[in-house]
Design an enzyme around this catalytic site. Structure first.
Site, PDB file in Angstrom:
ATOM      1  N   GLU A  21      -4.569   8.194  -2.860  1.00  0.00           N
ATOM      2  CA  GLU A  21      -5.128   6.911  -2.419  1.00  0.00           C
ATOM      3  C   GLU A  21      -5.358   5.976  -3.605  1.00  0.00           C
ATOM      4  OE1 GLU A  21      -5.941   5.363   0.625  1.00  0.00           O
ATOM      5  OE2 GLU A  21      -4.541   6.915   1.261  1.00  0.00           O
TER       6      GLU A  21
ATOM      7  N   HIS B 105       0.839  -1.207   0.000  1.00  0.00           N
ATOM      8  CA  HIS B 105       0.000   0.000   0.000  1.00  0.00           C
ATOM      9  C   HIS B 105       0.869   1.251   0.000  1.00  0.00           C
ATOM     10  CE1 HIS B 105      -3.605   2.432   1.083  1.00  0.00           C
ATOM     11  NE2 HIS B 105      -2.693   3.184   1.703  1.00  0.00           N
ATOM     12  N   GLU B 106       1.822   1.315   0.933  1.00  0.00           N
ATOM     13  CA  GLU B 106       2.681   2.496   1.023  1.00  0.00           C
ATOM     14  C   GLU B 106       3.592   2.618  -0.202  1.00  0.00           C
ATOM     15  OE1 GLU B 106       1.961   4.632   3.138  1.00  0.00           O
ATOM     16  OE2 GLU B 106       0.728   3.413   4.469  1.00  0.00           O
TER      17      GLU B 106
ATOM     18  N   HIS C 285       1.865   4.691  -2.761  1.00  0.00           N
ATOM     19  CA  HIS C 285       2.060   6.129  -2.508  1.00  0.00           C
ATOM     20  C   HIS C 285       3.447   6.563  -2.970  1.00  0.00           C
ATOM     21  CE1 HIS C 285      -1.592   7.048  -0.321  1.00  0.00           C
ATOM     22  NE2 HIS C 285      -1.370   6.122   0.595  1.00  0.00           N
TER      23      HIS C 285
END
Length: 498
Positions: free
Chosen positions: A294, A264-265, A268
């Site tokens: 997001e 997930h990170e 980003h």
């Protein structure tokens, strides 16, 4: 030339942003406990320098004068973002900012203590004070921007998004999910009766989990010459595009939560690393809002990393880094049983991909009513419970800790932020659908662990555009149409509908 003055100002502000970002990331990962007081003092002084320079009176004159200069299309776009940033920075009087900061700090401190106790009554006066200030802020931002009060709050997080469009999209999604959640649960029950969940073979040493996470980051395209991975209490992606500071946290009893958090990170981080270097000192060169950010993290975590194709590639890496006994006898279907498990729950941050949007829509609807004055803080528990029962079939009326006290956003005054989470999931699904049209063998590329073409598509459509367009414009340019809930619904049906 006035634009040149803005350009020079941008470079100075970028340097201060750089220092603040790296100091903040270091505080969360490496700073000794005894360094807190001086670190806070240093960051406060740097933040003060930044605010003073970003809100200087002469900037308004530079912006007005630059409009009459011979600017390129890119410089004109940059000027528009300079103006938007300046209006947002100066529309709140210093006296108000001081009052708001004091109130939200006190509210957050109380929330940390009282949430654990579920003591809504003691927390209510502080929240009432924050909501009064949020209404005041919404009026000030509305007056400065010409937007409706809630739109003016939301525009800070996702420039260009308006309730007039989002209300319809969310209403459509909500109607679908209220019927789809029980269907997905029924399909899951039938599947698990034939293929039950398998136990994890813990413990999983942290160093081995770290190596697995690094391998996953490397595979999906993270540039380790411009970023790193550390440990923190709460995972985040910080730092600056040339030095991205990513973090995760580990549990030795299981490894999937850390791995999915890392992915997930990384989503980003890839966005930050892909922003245009030449514009980095302009507001134009920043990422385009929280919803788009997001969408990039959820594209990696949800569209890629929870798919069967990804796990055909990833499962051998798990065995390589954690050992063959880590998940003995597991197949791709066993991993998917875990990472795509659906259940009705109280906590937003723990929610699965299917139920999560209902948690967000609930908050979106309530905070609009709170900002407009239609709903008062004292009425939140009942209103929250009514929607939880309607949307998810569970009650929180006697459980404020896991109900309206669970998030830090409202105690901190961050109204207008929640929509970004579900907008990101919807954008990710729409981007994925558009990408698959342009890359017909996309699924085969994922299966092979080849993400170069996928990342190049995202770079061309999203990353290198930075803040050149509003969020709705960027979505339309990338996918060929405005935000459309049908793509997210189709994604959920394919993955969870049987």
């Amino acid at each position: 030339m006035s634009f040149q003055k803005l350009d020079e100002l941008g470079r100075k502000l970028e340097s201060l942003e750089h220092a603040l970002s790296i100091l903040g990331a270091d505080e969360a990962t490496h700073m000794a406990v005894g360094g807190g007081e001086k670190r806070a003092e240093a960051m406060a002084n740097l933040a003060g320098m930044y605010h003073a320079q970003a809100t200087a009176l002469q900037i308004a004159d530079w912006i007005d004068a630059a409009r009459n200069e011979d600017l390129s299309d890119m410089q004109q776009a940059a000027l528009g973002e300079f103006e938007r940033s300046y209006v947002n920075a100066t529309c709140l009087p210093t006296e108000f900012v001081e009052r708001r900061t004091a109130a939200t700090m006190r509210s957050e401190q109380l929330w940390r203590d009282l949430r654990a106790k579920g003591d809504w009554d003691s927390f209510l006066p502080a929240l009432e004070g924050v909501i009064a200030l949020v209404r005041e802020e919404a009026a000030l931002r509305s007056a400065a921007t010409g937007l409706a009060p809630y739109d003016a709050l939301m525009d800070q997080y996702d420039p260009g998004n308006r309730t007039a469009e989002i209300d319809g999209v969310f209403a459509d999604l909500k109607t679908f999910l209220k019927d789809f959640v029980p269907h997905a649960l029924s399909v899951q029950e039938q599947r698990l009766s034939q293929h039950p969940r398998k136990p994890l073979n813990a413990p999983y040493p942290i160093e081995k989990q770290r190596e697995l996470g690094l391998a996953a980051m490397r595979a999906v395209g993270f540039d380790f010459t411009h970023g790193s991975l550390a440990v923190s209490h709460h995972p985040f992606c910080g730092g600056v595009p040339t030095d991205v500071r990513m973090t995760t946290r580990y549990r030795t009893d299981e490894f999937l939560s850390s791995l999915m958090g890392v992915l997930h990170e990384t989503g980003h981080a890839l966005y930050e690393q892909g922003l245009p270097k030449d514009w980095s000192h302009w507001p134009l060169g920043k990422a385009r809002g929280m919803g788009m950010h997001e969408s990039q993290s959820l594209f990696v975590e949800m569209q890629l990393a929870r798919s069967p194709e990804f796990w055909e590639f990833m499962l051998p890496l798990v065995h390589q880094y954690l050992g063959d006994t880590a998940i003995p006898g597991w197949e791709v279907a066993d991993v998917l049983n875990e990472v795509n498990f659906v259940e009705r729950g109280y906590i937003r941050v723990d929610a699965d991909e299917v139920t999560y949007p209902l948690h967000v829509i609930l908050r979106y609807e309530l905070e609009q009513d709170l900002v407009s004055g239609k709903l008062e803080a004292s009425q939140i528990p009942e209103a929250w419970d009514t929607k939880m029962i309607e949307y998810l079939g569970i009650s929180t009326i006697n459980d404020p800790k896991d109900g309206p006290m669970q998030d830090v956003h409202w105690p901190g005054g961050a109204f207008g932020y929640f929509p970004s989470y579900t907008l990101g999931a919807m954008i990710a699904a729409q981007l994925s659908a558009a990408m698959e049209k342009d890359l017909p063998d996309m699924r085969e590329q994922i299966r092979k662990g080849e993400f170069g073409a996928i990342n190049q598509w995202r770079a061309d459509k999203v990353w290198t555009e930075a803040s050149r367009y509003s969020t709705p414009e960027l979505i339309t340019r990338a996918t060929g149409e405005p935000l459309n809930a049908d793509y997210f619904k189709a994604h959920l049906k394919k993955r969870y509908g049987g």
